[in-house]
Motif scaffolding. Sequence first.
Motif, short mmCIF file in Angstrom:
data_model
loop_
_atom_site.label_atom_id
_atom_site.label_comp_id
_atom_site.label_asym_id
_atom_site.label_seq_id
_atom_site.Cartn_x
_atom_site.Cartn_y
_atom_site.Cartn_z
N LEU A 1 0.84 -1.20 0.00
CA LEU A 1 0.00 0.00 0.00
C LEU A 1 0.87 1.25 0.00
N SER B 1 2.42 1.59 -3.54
CA SER B 1 1.48 2.00 -4.58
C SER B 1 1.03 3.44 -4.39
N THR B 2 0.91 3.86 -3.15
CA THR B 2 0.43 5.22 -2.91
C THR B 2 1.49 6.24 -3.30
N PRO C 1 1.19 1.28 -10.45
CA PRO C 1 0.39 0.50 -9.50
C PRO C 1 -0.79 -0.19 -10.17
N ARG C 2 -1.39 0.50 -11.15
CA ARG C 2 -2.53 -0.10 -11.82
C ARG C 2 -2.12 -1.34 -12.60
N PHE D 1 -1.53 -4.25 -10.45
CA PHE D 1 -2.74 -4.82 -9.90
C PHE D 1 -3.53 -5.56 -10.97
N ILE E 1 -2.90 6.95 -5.00
CA ILE E 1 -3.41 5.79 -5.71
C ILE E 1 -2.71 4.53 -5.25
N SER E 2 -3.51 3.55 -4.87
CA SER E 2 -2.97 2.24 -4.53
C SER E 2 -3.48 1.30 -5.61
N GLY E 3 -2.88 0.14 -5.77
CA GLY E 3 -3.21 -0.75 -6.90
C GLY E 3 -4.66 -0.76 -7.31
N SER E 4 -5.55 -0.94 -6.32
CA SER E 4 -6.94 -1.06 -6.72
C SER E 4 -7.81 -0.01 -6.06
N GLU E 5 -7.21 0.86 -5.29
CA GLU E 5 -8.02 1.84 -4.56
C GLU E 5 -7.40 3.21 -4.66
#
Lengths: 366, 294, 362
Positions: free
Chosen positions: A202, A205-206, A225-226, A229, C302-306
Motif C-alpha cells: 500500500l 502504490s500510494t 500500481p494499476r 494490480f 493511488i494504490s493498486g486497486s483503490e
Amino acid sequence: MAEITLSSLAHTYATNPASPEDYAIRKMDHVWHQGGAYALLGPSGCGKSTMLNIISGLLQPSEGDVIFDSRIVNDLSPEERNIAQVFQFPVIYDTMTVFENLAFPLRNIKTPEHKIAPRVHEVADILELTPVLKRKAKNLNADEKQKVSMGRGLVRDDVSAILFDEPLTVIDPQLKWKLRRKLKQIHEQFNITMIYVTHDQLEASTFAEKIAVMYEGKMVQFGSPRELFERPAHTFVGFFIGSPGMNFLDVTINNSGAQYGDIDIPISNHQHAIAKASESDNIKVGIRPEFVHVWDDRNEEAFEVQIKDMEDLGTYRIMSFYFGDSLMRARLHEDQRVPQKKAYVSFPEQWLTLYIDEYRVEAGNE
Amino acid sequence: MSKVKNNKAWLLVLPMLVLVSFSAIIPLMTVVNYSLQDILGNSAFFVGTEWFEKTLNDPRFQSALLRQFGFSFTILAIQIPLGIGIALLMPKKGWQASAVLILITLPLLVPWSVVGSMWQIFTRGDIGLMGHGIRELGYTYSITSNATDAWITIILMDVWHWTPLIALLCYSGLRSIPEAYYQAARIDRASKWAVFRYIQLPKLTNVLVIGVLLRFMHSFMIYAEPFVLTGGGPGSSTTFLSQSLTTMAIAQQDLGPSAAFSIIYFLIILAVSYVFYIGIMNMQKEKATKNGDA
Amino acid sequence: MSLTLENVSKTVDGEAWISDVDLTLEPGSFNVLLGRTLAGKTTLMRLMAGLEKPTRGRILMNGVDVTGVSVRDRNLSMVYQQFINYPAHTVYDNIASPLRLARMSKKVIDERVRETAKMLHLESMLNRYPLELSGGQQQRTAMARALVKDADLILFDEPLVNLDYKLREEFREELRELFKTKNCIAVYATTEPNEALALGGNTAVLHEGRLLQYGRTPEVYHQPKDILTAEMFSEPPINVVPGLVTESEVTFDETVHFKLNADLQSLTPGRYQFGVRASHIGLVPHADDDLELPMNVDLAEISGSETFLHVRSDKLELVLHLSGVHEYDVDEQIKVYFPTHKIYAFDMDGSAVHVPTRMGGV
C-alpha cells in the motif's frame, strides 16, 4: 538531478559464487528516469535494501556498473554522488536544534549564512516543522524526527536523488497517513528522483509512479500500481500485491481449453494456443478476489461453492470458499447480500490471467 | 516499574546482610564512636565535635586535601580525553580488534602495589629504563629528591594504569552507535570533527558519566601505588589523603582524630557520588519518559 | 477460565498509565487491544499477566482474586514484538522448554511439541537454531512455545510488527484458525484498526490509559459509542464535520445544508459533530438525497486497486476511499456526494447519539 542507469548489475556477498542462489541481486539492466517517484517493493530478503545501497554508494556492486547521467559512479561514495538517504529510524543530531539540523548539510559545504536561513525555512514550512525550529531535536516525537531526517535531504539543491529505506517503520499508523501524503507533495513540488524501499504494497502504490517488484534478487515487474494490480507479470506479483493476494489454480491444458480437475476454466484462444505449445507442466490461472463475481442467487453461469469463512472488514467482506480442493477468496462490497453456507461464483474471462512457469501469458488482445 | 513482591528473596539475602554488618557496619559504628571520644588507655571522654574541628583546621589535613583534589582533577583531565582518543583509534572488527583489546586491558590486570613497584624500578636512575634514559638525555631526574618529578611520575603511572578503563568504556559506547548515523553524516558531508562532536560525543555521555565517577572515586582513595612509588615524598609533596590518614591512625595511634578524618573522607566521597547519582537518574528519567511503553 | 479486571488503575510517578478499566474476558475468546502507541496496551497486558501490580483495583481469574499472585504461579504465556527464543537451544528444545519445566514425561513432551510444530509449519525446522531462521520462523517458534503450554491466557504484544505485511496476513489467518478450537483466552495488542478487523473476535479500544469500548469487533467498528472510538478504530480516519441541527435541517458550517431525514429526525436541535466514513463518500450519487459538495482536490493517493482522495473546500477537509484508480490533478475541481443516510452523529461531548443502520446486519 540525475538519470540513474544500472547496467548488467549483479551482486553477491559470497566470495566464490557458484549458482544463481548465491546472488543477492541477479544480473539486470534498469533505468531510473530523472524526477520519477519509484518504489522498490518486495518481501524481506528479496534484495531491495542491497539494491538501494548499491544505488546510493554505500555498497559496491560485485558486477556491473552504476551510471549517473552517463558517468560511471561505482567508485564514488554517496556524498560524491549527491545522494540523500533517509533511514528506517530517524537519524538526527541530538544536541542541535531542528534549525541547526536542517542547516547542517549546507554549513558543511560552506554555504553563506544569509542563503541558509531562507532555505531552511522553506523546507521547514513544507514539512510543517516551523513551530519546532527552535527546539532541541532530541525532544521531538518519532514522526517529527523522521521529518527532520527527510528535511536534511531536501535542503540541498544539488541532490541527485533521495533514497528512502522503509522510512515509515517507526511511525504511528495514524500519522503514517500524513507523512505519505507529505512525501507525495514533496515529490510534486521539488521534482527530484525519489526511490522508496518498502515491503508494504500500500505504501509503495500510494507513493510511486512506477513500482519495481523484487523477488529473490530479480526484478519481476516494473510498472504503475494499476498495471501491477490488473496485469501482474509474475505469480509473485499477483500474490504480493493486493490484500488478500491473487487466487491461483493449477490447471491442465486439453484440446478445448483449461481444466481444473474436471471443471472447464474459460481462457482465450490465444492463451490456449501458447499454453498448448509450451511443454511445461507448471500452468496456473489467477484471479484477484476483487474480480471474482459473486452472484446473489443461483445462476447457470456460476459455480456452486461451499463457504468456509466470511470476514467482516468494516467496509468490505472477504469470503473464503472451496473450489474443488483449493481455498479461494472473493471480496464482497459492504452492501452486497451475504450468502450463507453456499455461494455462486464465476470467473470473468477478462480478469483471468494465465501463468506458464510463473510468468504471465498475454491474453492476445493487448 | 514495581515488580510483584516476592518475600522469599529476603531469606536469600540474609547471610549477606549478616556478613556486611560484621565486616562493614559494626566497624563503621566503631569509627563513629572513636571520632566522638578521646580515648586514653581504658578511659574515654566524650568530646563531641572537637576532633572534627581539629582535623578540619589541621594544616596537614588541608594540604593533603588540596593535593588530593589537584591529583584527581589532573588525572581526570588527562585520562578522559586520552581514553576517548584511544577508543576512537581502536580497530572495530577482525583479529586486530581482539588483539588491541587484550593489550589495552593488560595494565588493568596488574595488582596495584605491583604497579607501584614496577614504576619505582622503571624510574630509578641506575637500573630503570626510563630513569636512566632520561638521565642519559641530560636531564636530572629523581623522584626521591624532586617534587615535580615525583608528581609527574605519579600522574604518568596512574594514566598508564587506568586510562584503559576509560578507553574500554568508550569503546563499548562507540560500538553501540548504529551505522546509519555515520552514513547520514557522510551524506551530510560532515567533517570528522563534526562527526565526533555531534554524533559520537553525545552518545558517549552516559558511558563517560560512569567513567568519570569511577575514576574520581578511585583516584580520591588512591593509596598503594603512590605509597610504594614515592612513600609520600619527597617530604610530603606526594602525600595524599589516604596516606595522611593511615600515618595518623597507625603510626601515631591518634584514634580520635583519625576516626574523624575517616568520616570526613567518607562524607566527601559520598557527596560527590551522590551528585553523580542524581545526574544519572535524571538522564535515565528523561529517556524513560520519551520512550514510554505501548 | 474467565479473566476480569475490576476498576483497575496504574499510576506511575503521578502519571496515570491505566485509569479505571473494567473488563471481563470469556474463555475461548480472542480479544484485540487496539490503541495508539503509549495508549496503555502493554501496561494492561502486563497487569493481566501479573508482571505488574495495579495501583488500585483487582484482577480475578474464574472469580478468584489473583491480584497479588506472582506471574510464576499463573498459567499464562506471552509472545513479544522481538522474536524471543533461547538462542542456544534448537527449535525443538525451545518449544519443549515449558513442558520440561512442568516435568512432563518425555513421550508426552514429544507428542505435544510435534503437534504444535505442525500447527505452525515448523516440522522441518525442529533441529535448527533460532538465529539460523528467518524472522517469520523465529516468531513462529516463539508462538509455538507459548501455545504448547496450553495456558489459560495467552498474550500477544504486537507480535507481527517486525514482519513484512504479507507474512502478517498469513500469520493473522493462522492465528484465527488456531484459536477457533481453543478454550483459552487470547489477548492481542495492535495499533492497526485493519488488523483488529481481520482478526475478528472482540476488540477493546484503549486511549490514554482508558478503555473506550469493548465488544464484538464488527459491533465496536460499526457502532462506536463515542467519537474517539470511531477515530481510533478507522483507517483511513473517519471524516468529522461539525454541524448544526435545526427543526428541519442539518447545516455544516453555515454553508452547506440538507433536510433532516428520517434517520436524523430524533436529534434535538443543537450543535453536533458528524462522522462519515471515507468509503461512504462517493464520486457519483448512490441515493437520491445524497448531498452534492463542490471540492478541490488536494491529493490523489493511488494504490493498486483503490484511491484515497484528499479534498477540501473553504470550510471542510475530507478523505474519500474509492475503489478503482482515479487520477486527478492538484486543485482540480470536482463534486463529491455525501451520503445523508450513513452519517454518525456525536454530541459535543463526543458520545454517539446516532449510528447509521447497516444493510446485511452487523
